[in-house]
Scaffold this active site. Structure first.
Site, short mmCIF file in Angstrom:
data_model
loop_
_atom_site.label_atom_id
_atom_site.label_comp_id
_atom_site.label_asym_id
_atom_site.label_seq_id
_atom_site.Cartn_x
_atom_site.Cartn_y
_atom_site.Cartn_z
N CYS A 7 0.84 -1.19 0.00
CA CYS A 7 0.00 0.00 0.00
C CYS A 7 0.88 1.25 0.00
O CYS A 7 1.54 1.53 -0.98
CB CYS A 7 -0.98 -0.03 1.17
SG CYS A 7 -2.39 1.09 0.94
N GLU B 71 -1.30 -8.96 3.33
CA GLU B 71 -0.71 -9.30 4.64
C GLU B 71 -1.70 -9.21 5.80
O GLU B 71 -1.45 -9.75 6.89
CB GLU B 71 0.47 -8.36 4.92
CG GLU B 71 0.14 -7.05 5.59
CD GLU B 71 -0.72 -6.07 4.78
OE1 GLU B 71 -1.13 -5.05 5.34
OE2 GLU B 71 -0.98 -6.34 3.60
N HIS C 286 -3.94 -5.32 0.42
CA HIS C 286 -3.41 -5.76 1.72
C HIS C 286 -3.48 -7.27 1.85
O HIS C 286 -4.32 -7.81 2.58
CB HIS C 286 -4.17 -5.07 2.84
CG HIS C 286 -3.82 -3.63 2.99
ND1 HIS C 286 -2.70 -3.21 3.69
CD2 HIS C 286 -4.42 -2.51 2.52
CE1 HIS C 286 -2.64 -1.89 3.65
NE2 HIS C 286 -3.66 -1.44 2.95
#
Length: 245
Positions: A92, A181, A179
């Site tokens: 990001c 993660e 995202h």
């Protein structure tokens, strides 16, 4: 033991589901908070030694160094890391900063992209570790700006509202706008931390919470597959010897 340094801009946007993979591969994790360190400390950082460097997300803009002066020093640290050719991952805001460091633009989107929605892969993306996501399939988006794929990089993914969602430079540099993660089991931290942004964007936190609950286990499995394969390739490219998973 190998080490990873992760630049973290807000406490809950951390390495998330990537942490267990890093532990499998024998990494010692060290978080740094650039906003707390300040420009002088960032300039003095050793970004050469860690086997892996990760630049995580955050709710500020990649072009906002006039408002947040540490960003200029963080950009310099990223440029220095890029010069080493050693593994670098951006997520990001982190991906946007890497794109800027490589000469790409970062600019506002017409509308923010927040919540679980589809991601599609380019032909190159389908040949990369991102193929474990599926094509198309659902990931978590949370951004209002977009990078353009920088010079020398390969575009890997896109969505309906965002033409540039992932890029790679060789096997050692990966930028993800979405995202992958994020730990779906900790989505409440995101909903609380970004409550004002959700309200301002007209996004219902109830919807995101329900989707995290239903999609979470599969997202976690696929996200770890992506990261594991990328990390193995990045280590091989840099002649690092991974610990047995």
């Amino acid at each position: 033991m190998k080490s990873v340094v992760a630049f973290r801009h807000v406490a809950f946007e951390d390495l998330g589901i990537f942490e267990p993979v890093l532990e499998e591969f024998g990494y010692r994790i060290r978080y740094l908070d650039p906003g707390l360190l300040g420009p002088d400390a960032l300039e003095a950082l050793d970004v050469d030694s860690p086997e892996l460097m990760v630049v995580l997300g955050g709710p500020i803009g990649a072009n906002d160094e006039a408002l947040y002066p540490f960003l200029g020093a963080e950009l310099d640290a990223i440029r220095h890391r890029l010069d080493t050719g050693r593994p670098l991952l951006g997520i990001c805001l982190g991906a946007q900063l890497i794109a800027r460091a490589l000469g790409g633009r970062v600019f506002p989107m017409p509308e923010k992209e927040i919540g679980f929605a589809d991601l599609s892969l380019t032909r190159e993306g389908q040949e990369s570790s991102l193929r474990h996501i599926g094509n198309p399939d659902t990931v978590l988006h949370w951004h209002g700006d977009m990078f353009e794929t920088p010079p020398g990089a390969v575009r890997l993914a896109y969505s309906h509202d965002c033409a540039h969602q992932a890029f790679a430079v060789g096997d050692s540099v990966l930028g993800l706008q979405f995202h992958l993660e994020a730990d779906p089991g900790r989505i409440e931290q995101w909903l609380i931390g970004h409550a004002a942004e959700l309200a301002g964007s007209g996004v219902d936190p109830v919807d995101i919470r329900q989707q995290a609950l239903s999609l979470g286990p599969d997202l976690e499995r696929r996200g770890q597959q992506v990261f594991r394969e990328w990390l193995m390739a990045a280590e091989a490219a840099n002649q690092l010897i991974p610990a047995a998973p």
